[in-house]
Scaffold this active site. Structure first.
Site, mmCIF file in Angstrom:
data_model
loop_
_atom_site.group_PDB
_atom_site.id
_atom_site.type_symbol
_atom_site.label_atom_id
_atom_site.label_comp_id
_atom_site.label_asym_id
_atom_site.label_seq_id
_atom_site.Cartn_x
_atom_site.Cartn_y
_atom_site.Cartn_z
ATOM 1 N N GLU B 38 0.749 -1.302 0.028
ATOM 2 C CA GLU B 38 0.031 0.075 0.123
ATOM 3 C C GLU B 38 1.135 1.193 -0.053
ATOM 4 O O GLU B 38 1.768 1.198 0.633
ATOM 5 C CB GLU B 38 -0.975 -0.056 1.191
ATOM 6 N N LYS B 107 -9.461 1.675 -1.896
ATOM 7 C CA LYS B 107 -9.970 1.197 -0.495
ATOM 8 C C LYS B 107 -11.173 1.248 0.189
ATOM 9 O O LYS B 107 -11.503 2.658 0.548
ATOM 10 C CB LYS B 107 -8.885 1.673 0.465
ATOM 11 N N CYS B 140 -4.828 -3.658 2.667
ATOM 12 C CA CYS B 140 -4.529 -3.394 4.161
ATOM 13 C C CYS B 140 -5.851 -3.992 4.861
ATOM 14 O O CYS B 140 -6.340 -5.036 4.871
ATOM 15 C CB CYS B 140 -3.953 -2.294 4.521
ATOM 16 N N VAL B 167 0.173 -2.291 11.060
ATOM 17 C CA VAL B 167 0.622 -1.996 12.128
ATOM 18 C C VAL B 167 0.067 -2.925 13.224
ATOM 19 O O VAL B 167 0.851 -2.996 14.210
ATOM 20 C CB VAL B 167 0.288 -0.468 12.269
#
Lengths: 260, 260
Positions: B38, B107, B140, B167
């Protein structure tokens, strides 16, 4: 509230012994809700429909009476899987409490040869309001369909009770995903042992598990032995669907962008 | 076909360097389809919308031209994430090949502060027919919504290309569930490194991964270093949705029993 996963090793067809084994484990650990395996009283590996018909029970027959008496004595709730004799025979789970049968679930996604003997569930994915929170029911192979736990979460389930007879390896890890994607608790009660009948040897993987809305595995039992584990849960956590300031895991769904 | 996950470590704002790093990794391993992270060309941790506006590109501007030239030279396809300047600014993924832009995805489920800067995707979950099979795109955080991969599988995706900037820790394990429940391949290309900007230090977890329809992890990269891995896939396997003689993982869905 305290939830228990009760991991048993049923002997095929020995209903009274199987109920007694479960109750002896349950005697060893106090809980508000006990979750037992799928078909915990009969065993799993049916040879033919006639055999299943012999072992199926109505929702209020002998297994129910034994479990109900115990739940009254211990002021608790119990979820257990059994072969339900009704208009057809279903692979069902009962939720019972001191007041009697609180709810029934009939397995929606039948696995493998179950399709030969059982009728597919026709009650949707039900949730029930108990004194300590909202409990949803699903059974074993329902885990592979994200729609199962999603349906229960959308109906308000804070804890999904998940009686199982697992033979494939992937469910325990996948329950972490089911919890994360719905921010719910799950309690998967599996069985152990083997059933070698009719030339089919099935080995069950145990690994009964309780998982938190943040994906933390709160307990995981072994692969070989009957056992019980009790975990204290804060079901209020499962009402908070906010992952961060900007992401609410339920409201963030965008059905207009999905393909169904 | 051979799919590559390209795990890079972008430097915030250094578009040319970031593209060069990606291409140098890609030079080291031949593949039919390369999947990049991404926002691989810009970095992730934007301070404000103005900063994003400076770095956003149209689908056919400089990053595209560099990637397109490379794809022509190497007769391959590339999926990469970038900040797309269009009517609004989207967190997008481009699928490009020797013939140019084959597809775009915007997205759908924006994560955390992305909601401040990017417009939510409005192209659904698209699939594209390439010479070696049907490829779907998601980005993601879309992973946490089972509806994302499900939508792509229902539209025929055999392989989901999944540019990421992870993350949180749970995505790599959950991609196994996404593959199992849809019987598809997934290729998650994540980045590594940290971005300490505006008082927010984000650490990316790497762990780029290719997973098979049976849940097998075919490759998993490390957590710290740029790297590339190529795996030969048999995409025909992703057309077989039969788990056993009785269970077809897609046709076995029972929408009449679900709550939406």
């Amino acid at each position: 509230m305290r939830v228990a996963v009760v991991q048993t090793c049923p002997i095929f067809g020995e209903v009274k012994k199987n109920v007694a084994l479960a109750l002896s484990l349950m005697e060893s650990a106090a809980a508000d809700l006990y979750v037992l395996p799928e078909l915990f009283n009969t065993g799993y590996n049916f040879n033919e429909e006639a055999e299943l018909k012999t072992l199926a029970e109505t929702a209020e027959s002998s297994t129910f009476r034994m479990m109900h008496a115990w739940s009254k004595n211990h002021a608790c709730y119990i979820v257990y899987g059994f072969a339900e004799r009704a208009d057809k025979i279903y692979n069902s789970a009962a939720l019972i409490g001191p007041e009697g049968v609180r709810g029934l679930y009939r397995k929606v996604h039948l696995f493998d040869r179950e399709n030969l003997f059982f009728a597919p569930g026709n009650l949707g994915f039900p949730v029930f309001e108990l004194p300590f929170g909202t409990i949803g029911l699903m059974i074993c192979f329902d885990w592979i369909y994200p729609e199962s736990a999603r349906s229960l979460a959308l109906k308000g389930a804070q804890l999904v009770a998940h009686p199982s007879n697992l033979v494939l390896p992937h469910c325990p890890d996948s329950m972490v995903t089911r919890c994360l994607e719905n921010r719910i608790y799950t309690a998967t009660a599996d069985r152990v042992g083997e059933e070698n009948r009719g030339g089919r040897n099935l080995k069950f993987i145990g690994s009964s598990e309780i998982v938190a809305p943040n994906g933390e595995i709160l307990c995981k039992l072994g692969a070989s032995d009957p056992a019980i584990s009790v975990v204290e849960l804060d079901l209020a956590l499962a009402k908070n669907k906010q992952i961060n300031n900007y992401n609410h895991v339920i409201d963030g769904r965008r059905p207009d962008q999905y393909h169904a």
